[in-house]
Write an enzyme that holds these catalytic residues in place. Sequence first.
Site, PDB file in Angstrom:
ATOM      1  N   CYS A 179       0.827  -1.199   0.000  1.00  8.80           N
ATOM      2  CA  CYS A 179       0.000   0.000   0.000  1.00  8.80           C
ATOM      3  C   CYS A 179       0.865   1.254   0.000  1.00  8.80           C
ATOM      4  CB  CYS A 179      -0.908   0.006   1.227  1.00  8.80           C
ATOM      5  SG  CYS A 179      -2.012  -1.406   1.328  1.00  8.80           S
ATOM      6  N   TRP A 185      -3.317  -2.977  -1.849  1.00 10.76           N
ATOM      7  CA  TRP A 185      -3.470  -4.403  -2.115  1.00 10.76           C
ATOM      8  C   TRP A 185      -4.765  -4.845  -1.441  1.00 10.76           C
ATOM      9  CZ3 TRP A 185      -0.778  -7.912  -4.963  1.00 10.76           C
ATOM     10  CH2 TRP A 185       0.494  -7.564  -5.382  1.00 10.76           C
ATOM     11  N   GLU A 216      21.412 -19.690   7.087  1.00 15.84           N
ATOM     12  CA  GLU A 216      21.185 -18.353   6.544  1.00 15.84           C
ATOM     13  C   GLU A 216      22.105 -17.330   7.203  1.00 15.84           C
ATOM     14  OE1 GLU A 216      19.493 -15.003   4.543  1.00 15.84           O
ATOM     15  OE2 GLU A 216      19.845 -17.111   4.078  1.00 15.84           O
ATOM     16  N   LYS A 242      21.967  -9.287  -7.656  1.00 18.49           N
ATOM     17  CA  LYS A 242      20.703  -9.371  -6.931  1.00 18.49           C
ATOM     18  C   LYS A 242      19.798 -10.460  -7.493  1.00 18.49           C
ATOM     19  CE  LYS A 242      17.651  -8.379  -3.913  1.00 18.49           C
ATOM     20  NZ  LYS A 242      17.901  -8.824  -2.535  1.00 18.49           N
ATOM     21  N   ARG A 291       5.185  -0.481  -6.281  1.00 17.81           N
ATOM     22  CA  ARG A 291       4.918  -1.330  -5.124  1.00 17.81           C
ATOM     23  C   ARG A 291       3.905  -2.426  -5.451  1.00 17.81           C
ATOM     24  NH1 ARG A 291       5.004   1.302   0.231  1.00 17.81           N
ATOM     25  NH2 ARG A 291       6.468   3.020   0.204  1.00 17.81           N
ATOM     26  N   GLU A 346      28.592 -13.556   2.580  1.00 17.86           N
ATOM     27  CA  GLU A 346      28.224 -12.742   1.414  1.00 17.86           C
ATOM     28  C   GLU A 346      28.787 -11.334   1.486  1.00 17.86           C
ATOM     29  OE1 GLU A 346      23.971 -13.857  -0.563  1.00 17.86           O
ATOM     30  OE2 GLU A 346      23.889 -13.178   1.512  1.00 17.86           O
ATOM     31  N   HIS A 359      31.117 -34.879  14.749  1.00 16.00           N
ATOM     32  CA  HIS A 359      31.391 -35.611  13.519  1.00 16.00           C
ATOM     33  C   HIS A 359      32.241 -34.800  12.548  1.00 16.00           C
ATOM     34  CE1 HIS A 359      28.648 -38.829  14.702  1.00 16.00           C
ATOM     35  NE2 HIS A 359      27.846 -37.868  15.130  1.00 16.00           N
ATOM     36  N   LYS A 390      24.808 -15.007   5.159  1.00 17.33           N
ATOM     37  CA  LYS A 390      24.846 -13.543   5.213  1.00 17.33           C
ATOM     38  C   LYS A 390      26.250 -13.047   5.556  1.00 17.33           C
ATOM     39  CE  LYS A 390      20.961 -12.548   3.848  1.00 17.33           C
ATOM     40  NZ  LYS A 390      21.232 -13.657   2.956  1.00 17.33           N
ATOM     41  N   ASN A 437      -2.161   2.149   5.972  1.00 19.70           N
ATOM     42  CA  ASN A 437      -1.352   0.976   5.658  1.00 19.70           C
ATOM     43  C   ASN A 437      -1.159   0.173   6.933  1.00 19.70           C
ATOM     44  OD1 ASN A 437      -1.047   2.130   3.151  1.00 19.70           O
ATOM     45  ND2 ASN A 437       1.097   2.719   3.459  1.00 19.70           N
ATOM     46  N   GLY A 438      -1.068  -1.155   6.819  1.00 13.55           N
ATOM     47  CA  GLY A 438      -0.759  -1.970   7.981  1.00 13.55           C
ATOM     48  C   GLY A 438      -1.889  -2.901   8.370  1.00 13.55           C
TER      49      GLY A 438
END
Length: 615
Positions: A2, A73, A488, A610, A27, A495, A511, A492, A107-108
Amino acid sequence: MCGIVAAVSGRNIVPVLVQGLQRLEYRGYDSCGVAVYADGLKRARSTSRVAELQEQVDLEKLTGSTGIAHTRWATHGAPAIHNAHPHFSHGPGTVGARPGKIALVHNGIIENHEELRAALQAKGYVFDSQTDTEVIVHLMESLYDGDLFEALKAAVSQLHGAYAIAAFCKDEPYRVVGARAGSPLILGVGKADQENFLASDAMALAGVTDQIVYLEEGDLIDIQLGKYWILDKAQKAVQRDVKTVVAHSGAAELGPYRHYMQKEIFEQPSAIANTLEGVEGITPELFGDQAASVFKDIDSVLILACGTSYYSGCTAKYWLEEIAGIATQVEVASEYRYRTSVPNPRTLVVTITQSGETADTLAALRHAQSLGMTQTLTICNVATSAMVRECKLAYVTRAGVEIGVASTKAFTAQLAGLFLLTLALAQSKGRLTQSDEAAHVKAMRHLPVALAGVLALEPQVIAWAEDFAKMENALFLGRGLHYPIALEGALKLKEISYIHAEAYPAGELKHGPLALVTSAMPVVAVAPNDSLLEKLKSNLQEVRARGGVLYVLADAGTKLVSSEGLHVIRMPEHYGALSPLLHVVPLQLLAYHTACARGTDVDKPRNLAKSVTVE
């Protein structure tokens, strides 16, 4: 996502409002509208493009010097005119044909809108829409006593959830009030006609003003001709810095942040709020009109993804098997497409991709389809992408534009979408009770607030980053749901800081990885207060016994406290099945601040892109 644009001016402001909506079209939206003061409340709304809204405005000769506009939306109701913003208030017992005093956009997610709606209906207020936004505007009218700002203050004290609000009243021309909590809202200070603006994004005001004030969490704002006031969350008057911002596109707007990655990490509460907008309950239709029949026919799930999206799929495997009871396989897309596999036509093939254009994932999808697996669904952040077009079903996340190469808000938005998928499949298989559904939906509505609490840990993470910046290697540990989160976190760090980092299930220490543990090898552990906690504590003791230095993200109740060789950051709350969405945020911040300390190019790490649209 929104978008909001609002203005008070000495000139006809409608062209600026509509232009602002056009600048926010990136958006994504399915309805739009504009409302102005013109001897009362006047508005135009459309479920088409902003260009069609412009035609309405021209046809009706809509003009006014005070107004608000919105792109939406579908949330809390289908994409229909009666659900489109702006919404008007009505006095008790009146209906939409006779507008009340106040116009509002929002919004929200208002978590307690059902309770507020019931209370207002008991007072005689009639609702024209299914939106939570209409609850706010009626609530404000019920509290209005000649001062719109006071009505807003009183109203937001009753709201639970995330919101950005802009409203005006026909009894007080040349005044717009606003509030923000969990959703972005900015002030634009005009250069002419004593005008001032509110918007959800500085891009909406490009070419109108470059003087921007970034409102902070909990701020309330009152804009009038040539002046404005801001109250903080304690409702004390404050001054916020005015920044000169040259906005060329939504993607280019950094605001108060050093890098896009930092901005996107801090946008996660609003990204999750946007992604979950409209989710009142769990239904297959969240994923498309054919979802109900597809879900009933499938007996397994195959997830195809790359990179960070692959780790979100690995997390979802735990959810899908435990909550939905559906056998789940997660494949790296670039491997799956080139190996011989055993197809099952009753498999739901789920692709996960931020851009929807990832070449390996698209190719893997097509390979699965060629094998006769035609029941396909994507979790994707771009509604117009190839992936959405090629899959039978879709859930489009609303994380917004993500510029930093290292994905952050797109990852957590994917997790939110995958958790919804888990619940929908569990429901279709008769494994989701009404009480469990209500509890899960309530927990998801609270996520933006919970994420904001985790972001407040940033100063403690910065202290860790000062240690990590001196290292060249790191280990990450997790168990169960949190093993993919450890993966993850390691991704990060490598990267953007170029530190070699690996992640393991904590039970695998003996192990092999234990051989690497020294005082020069920091070990990061994700320690939620779950059924595997005691096992994890034993693994941590193995590290300490060998001189390793531990950095632990611990929930309350874990009884882990900082000591020599043990650094503990306490998470604000335990979040059960949704805990991965919270625990990943400090790992994102750790990678970011370590990279800053090492002086690397955070947003454009070497050798990476990206959107990977080639093999």
